[in-house]
Design a protein around this motif. Structure first.
Motif, PDB file in Angstrom:
ATOM      1  N   PRO A   1       6.530 -44.914 -69.040  1.00  0.00           N
ATOM      2  CA  PRO A   1       6.759 -44.933 -70.486  1.00  0.00           C
ATOM      3  C   PRO A   1       6.241 -43.658 -71.165  1.00  0.00           C
ATOM      4  CG  PRO A   1       5.001 -46.454 -69.852  1.00  0.00           C
ATOM      5  CD  PRO A   1       5.572 -45.914 -68.590  1.00  0.00           C
ATOM      6  N   GLY A   2       6.907 -43.341 -72.260  1.00  0.00           N
ATOM      7  CA  GLY A   2       6.457 -42.272 -73.146  1.00  0.00           C
ATOM      8  C   GLY A   2       6.241 -40.949 -72.434  1.00  0.00           C
TER       9      GLY A   2
ATOM     10  N   ILE B   1      13.018 -58.675 -65.430  1.00  0.00           N
ATOM     11  CA  ILE B   1      11.821 -58.039 -65.999  1.00  0.00           C
ATOM     12  C   ILE B   1      12.236 -57.304 -67.276  1.00  0.00           C
ATOM     13  CG2 ILE B   1      10.676 -57.887 -63.756  1.00  0.00           C
ATOM     14  CD1 ILE B   1      11.326 -54.948 -63.624  1.00  0.00           C
ATOM     15  N   PRO B   2      11.246 -56.909 -68.079  1.00  0.00           N
ATOM     16  CA  PRO B   2      11.614 -56.201 -69.319  1.00  0.00           C
ATOM     17  C   PRO B   2      12.468 -54.957 -69.017  1.00  0.00           C
ATOM     18  CG  PRO B   2       9.304 -56.849 -69.383  1.00  0.00           C
ATOM     19  CD  PRO B   2       9.802 -57.155 -67.996  1.00  0.00           C
TER      20      PRO B   2
ATOM     21  N   CYS C   1      14.916 -49.261 -55.741  1.00  0.00           N
ATOM     22  CA  CYS C   1      14.064 -50.121 -54.894  1.00  0.00           C
ATOM     23  C   CYS C   1      12.773 -49.440 -54.507  1.00  0.00           C
ATOM     24  CB  CYS C   1      14.808 -50.508 -53.629  1.00  0.00           C
ATOM     25  SG  CYS C   1      16.327 -51.363 -53.998  1.00  0.00           S
TER      26      CYS C   1
ATOM     27  N   ASP D   1      12.942 -59.675 -53.528  1.00  0.00           N
ATOM     28  CA  ASP D   1      11.821 -59.671 -54.465  1.00  0.00           C
ATOM     29  C   ASP D   1      12.177 -60.285 -55.818  1.00  0.00           C
ATOM     30  OD1 ASP D   1      10.161 -58.286 -52.612  1.00  0.00           O
ATOM     31  OD2 ASP D   1      11.228 -56.446 -53.076  1.00  0.00           O
TER      32      ASP D   1
ATOM     33  N   PRO E   1      12.348 -71.971 -60.787  1.00  0.00           N
ATOM     34  CA  PRO E   1      12.068 -70.902 -61.756  1.00  0.00           C
ATOM     35  C   PRO E   1      10.570 -70.690 -61.973  1.00  0.00           C
ATOM     36  CG  PRO E   1      12.712 -72.898 -62.892  1.00  0.00           C
ATOM     37  CD  PRO E   1      12.800 -73.211 -61.426  1.00  0.00           C
ATOM     38  N   ARG E   2       9.811 -70.658 -60.868  1.00  0.00           N
ATOM     39  CA  ARG E   2       8.372 -70.409 -60.944  1.00  0.00           C
ATOM     40  C   ARG E   2       8.096 -69.042 -60.351  1.00  0.00           C
ATOM     41  NH1 ARG E   2      10.240 -75.792 -59.494  1.00  0.00           N
ATOM     42  NH2 ARG E   2       9.954 -75.039 -57.376  1.00  0.00           N
ATOM     43  N   LEU E   3       7.239 -68.267 -61.031  1.00  0.00           N
ATOM     44  CA  LEU E   3       6.970 -66.908 -60.561  1.00  0.00           C
ATOM     45  C   LEU E   3       6.106 -66.924 -59.312  1.00  0.00           C
ATOM     46  CD1 LEU E   3       6.513 -65.235 -64.027  1.00  0.00           C
ATOM     47  CD2 LEU E   3       8.448 -65.014 -62.474  1.00  0.00           C
TER      48      LEU E   3
ATOM     49  N   HIS F   1      19.779 -59.430 -73.419  1.00  0.00           N
ATOM     50  CA  HIS F   1      18.527 -60.034 -73.887  1.00  0.00           C
ATOM     51  C   HIS F   1      17.364 -59.069 -73.754  1.00  0.00           C
ATOM     52  CE1 HIS F   1      20.345 -64.063 -74.142  1.00  0.00           C
ATOM     53  NE2 HIS F   1      21.065 -63.664 -73.108  1.00  0.00           N
TER      54      HIS F   1
ATOM     55  N   ARG G   1      14.820 -63.459 -60.931  1.00  0.00           N
ATOM     56  CA  ARG G   1      13.740 -63.046 -61.816  1.00  0.00           C
ATOM     57  C   ARG G   1      14.183 -61.780 -62.556  1.00  0.00           C
ATOM     58  NH1 ARG G   1       8.881 -59.807 -60.986  1.00  0.00           N
ATOM     59  NH2 ARG G   1       9.628 -59.205 -58.923  1.00  0.00           N
TER      60      ARG G   1
ATOM     61  N   PRO H   1      16.040 -66.059 -71.519  1.00  0.00           N
ATOM     62  CA  PRO H   1      15.174 -64.901 -71.779  1.00  0.00           C
ATOM     63  C   PRO H   1      13.702 -65.272 -71.901  1.00  0.00           C
ATOM     64  CG  PRO H   1      16.432 -65.466 -73.747  1.00  0.00           C
ATOM     65  CD  PRO H   1      16.926 -66.358 -72.665  1.00  0.00           C
ATOM     66  N   VAL H   2      13.408 -66.519 -72.210  1.00  0.00           N
ATOM     67  CA  VAL H   2      12.003 -66.897 -72.364  1.00  0.00           C
ATOM     68  C   VAL H   2      11.353 -67.059 -70.995  1.00  0.00           C
ATOM     69  CG1 VAL H   2      10.400 -68.478 -73.471  1.00  0.00           C
ATOM     70  CG2 VAL H   2      12.612 -68.024 -74.527  1.00  0.00           C
ATOM     71  N   THR H   3      12.073 -67.735 -70.097  1.00  0.00           N
ATOM     72  CA  THR H   3      11.562 -67.860 -68.719  1.00  0.00           C
ATOM     73  C   THR H   3      11.810 -66.553 -67.949  1.00  0.00           C
ATOM     74  OG1 THR H   3      12.312 -70.154 -68.881  1.00  0.00           O
ATOM     75  CG2 THR H   3      11.547 -69.437 -66.739  1.00  0.00           C
ATOM     76  N   ARG H   4      12.608 -65.680 -68.521  1.00  0.00           N
ATOM     77  CA  ARG H   4      13.004 -64.411 -67.896  1.00  0.00           C
ATOM     78  C   ARG H   4      13.685 -64.627 -66.549  1.00  0.00           C
ATOM     79  NH1 ARG H   4       8.770 -61.313 -66.603  1.00  0.00           N
ATOM     80  NH2 ARG H   4       7.336 -62.928 -67.296  1.00  0.00           N
TER      81      ARG H   4
END
Lengths: 457, 457
Positions: free
Chosen positions: B284-285, B215-216, B155, B163, B183-185, B126, B213, B103-106
């Motif tokens: 959001p929101g 994402i949140p 998509c 992607d 694992p590099r963006l 996570h 990869r 989860p840190v490296t996502r």
């Protein structure tokens, strides 16, 4: 084989008047790109075609006479991808500048000589946006962006060049003109050849047209600037932010680069800080303020010494511009060796600390700026080229920083490309088998090895 | 060459007990994927490896004895990419099911046998999200998703499989085990080989691990459902919407598919409508409500007969599920030939109208659903397999729809792949030169032609 004047004359005759330049006074400015590769030599000639057909003429001639061809965009490359080699013809795409924006399909069909900023401007006329934004966007060409799969500052949210290339027109080594992909947002017909050519640094073909995906215009951004007493605190903040939201920019500057930028721009940056983050949110409406607030909390939680926020787009842009100005600002301190190493995000603090250690051990200044949200850093090694011992130490540091990135599971280049300056380190990253696989593809597409020989491989 | 039982026994002996299956009762279920390719035959054997090393054993053996190998994920492919061919060994990745989320490296490091839904679930634990969402996400494997560069519903805003693939571990035709990317963006070191393998449909190698990869987590979605008296009105709405904002879903159903879904689910869809759009916003929101309102206005401006909106995620999900259920619902009406053609967005109405004309002329039912925001449609050709004349007309319509898409500047496949069922049309799309280029790459990577022979090429 050495090309005689007669053979070169056949190329000049096959091209429109003025297309092929052999005047040494002009050739000298096509010797090298911004990487200032010391091995650069004067090319035999520079072709400045205006059409795909003229590029085909050059490549057919080059194939017939086995002449190395160096494709060149705006010459702003930082890895020596456009270094002229002995006996080569440089193909500069600077005069291929047509662009057509189709706002309904939301695409731009562009020739490679357009600058990135010109593509952005043309899209903006239709309320659309081409996101990729290298710091050099006002002077780098879209052809070069495609060749290197260029990144930039907004990539942390919006992705890199390859994510926006729907189609390419490419002239292959033998002069064949192929069209890959098309103006379809989804297309899986056949191998992903478009994506193979993006980032191939002119070693597989010369891009003469790209169809770029555009998206609706970016909303105005809110901006946060935070100062930290340690690199670790800034890096912790980056991890905390990227885990919860997707900022539209998340940039890092270290003490040296802050000082250099402040010397140049005098905008009141905190020179005493060890690290600074510049983060932006382009979330629509009130959500930008919410995202900025979440990011500000993350900064405070990590012990930021100062957190400044603004929803004024111009004020925010001033900070983004300051970050983009870091390379020219640091360049005032001496000659630069420009790094582009990236690591998995959690390794960012270890990378920045390791770079500081190399700087101390080699006794050379290394300023660090980073697209922190991507784990992509640009250590700028500063040296005096008149001081041979220092220049040697700088070059040693250049290699050691790549070794360090690899030891942390990183990459030797996040967005600039391998070119010629980094290719000695590529096998360490990819391994023998992947190098061999790369060579097999190169051989299949350029069996004579005339396209940008010495780049990547 | 024909493989003798002795030679097959050497493979069985080189693999762990139970890995190689030759029981015809089991083999029969590995003959074909969901495309139900009529040319499918019983494979010689099915290997069900659990490790990369076991896949290497199979490929080394296959190279030595020149045995065709058909890589297979969950068997949910719709283009015959996993059709068993004469004398082949099927390599099913169904038992390769390890997953590790960082989860840190996502990122998620996953083996190919995991289902798409399982990867999503592991990420969600996570607070993270793996966006690509084929309608079959609960039964398709991530290995198959990588092999076809699978798309889906979100998509339109979040992109397709390629992607999200940062790295691959691939076993090549000769058994070499290579690791591509990392694992590099951002990473431009060397050619874009990771992207070349994504979407290569098992013709270049067998993927044994993918680094994805994340994402949140996606915010809750608001949903709009609108009915239209004409396809043109719905298509106009799609263009109006995509020019101003980026919905997180923008799906189309025609009258036939609305009716089929309503028959099955009885949720009160408007059977009299010629077209229906289902759009979502995950902004959001309060912004979601704003986006939904903008989209509702666009629907009304185009003359929508009914516009329903909801910010209840469960209610909205019911409509998304209805859309995803369209293929099974239409399948109740007969056997299906499943199309996947895409066009540049402005050509969407012409495509849908042209399909209706083909349906009338060939006198076969064609239901149309579409990822409208991507211009990617799934015409579902319904026929009675017992009615030979109708089956023939259906197959003619299948080809004519691809011809139509190509005449509109489109693609024969947006997200399902070429496989075997569509390869006859591929040269029409790519042209001779690109086919030859494709073959050169295939030959370079699989000189014996043992990897998924007959797929794509």
């Amino acid at each position: 084989m050495t090309v005689t004047d007669d053979v070169l004359a056949t190329l000049a005759a096959a091209l429109p008047q003025g297309c092929l330049v052999t005047d040494p006074d002009i050739l000298v400015s096509y010797r090298q790109d911004w990487a200032r590769d010391p091995d650069a030599v004067l090319p035999l000639a520079v072709a400045r075609p205006t059409t795909t057909e003229e590029v085909q003429v050059v490549m057919r001639w080059a194939t017939e006479h086995r002449v190395p061809v160096i494709p060149r965009g705006a010459g702003s490359g930082l890895s020596g991808g456009a270094t002229a080699v002995a006996g080569c013809v440089v193909v500069s795409t600077e005069r291929m500048r047509r662009i057509e924006v189709d706002p309904v399909t939301r695409i731009a069909v562009v020739e490679p000589g357009l600058l990135n900023a010109e593509v952005k401007a043309a899209a903006a006329e239709h309320g659309l946006w081409y996101p990729p934004d290298p710091s050099s966007f006002e002077m780098c060409s879209i052809g070069g962006n495609v060749a290197t799969n260029a990144g930039g500052l907004c990539c942390v949210k919006y992705g890199v060049t390859t994510d926006y290339v729907l189609a390419l027109r490419v002239v292959l080594a033998d002069g064949t003109d192929v069209r890959l992909g098309g103006p379809r947002l989804k297309d899986v017909a056949g191998l992903s050849l478009t994506k193979l050519f993006v980032g191939s640094e002119g070693t597989l073909g010369i891009v003469t047209e790209a169809t770029l995906r555009l998206i609706p215009a970016q909303p105005p951004s809110s901006t946060l600037v935070a100062s930290f007493a340690s690199v670790q605190a800034a890096a912790d903040t980056v991890l905390a932010i990227t885990r919860t939201l997707r900022p539209s920019m998340l940039e890092f500057m270290d003490r040296t680069s802050i000082g250099a930028v402040e010397d140049a721009l005098k905008m009141g940056l905190d020179r005493t800080a060890e690290a600074m983050l510049i983060a932006r949110s382009d979330a629509p409406g009130a959500i930008a303020a919410e995202e900025i607030s979440v990011m500000a909390d993350a900064c405070t939680a990590s012990g930021a010494s100062e957190v400044f926020t603004t929803d004024d787009p111009d004020e925010g842009e001033a900070f983004a511009a300051a970050r983009r100005f870091a390379i020219p600002a640091v360049e005032r301190l001496g000659s630069l060796l420009l790094e582009d190493v990236g690591v998995p995000l959690p390794k960012l603090p270890a990378l920045v600390e390791g770079i500081a250690a190399i700087s101390r051990e080699r006794d050379v200044m290394v300023a660090v700026i980073a697209h922190a949200g991507d784990g992509n850093t640009h250590p700028l090694i500063v040296f005096d080229p008149e001081d041979a011992a220092m220049a040697e130490r700088a070059h040693l540091a250049f290699g050691e920083i790549m070794d360090l990135a690899l030891s942390l599971g990183g990459t030797i280049t996040g967005e600039h490309g391998v070119g010629r300056l980094k290719k000695a380190w590529l096998p360490d990253q990819l391994g023998e088998d992947v190098m061999e696989l790369t060579q097999r593809i190169k051989n299949a597409l350029d069996p004579l090895g005339i396209l940008n020989p010495g780049a990547i491989l």
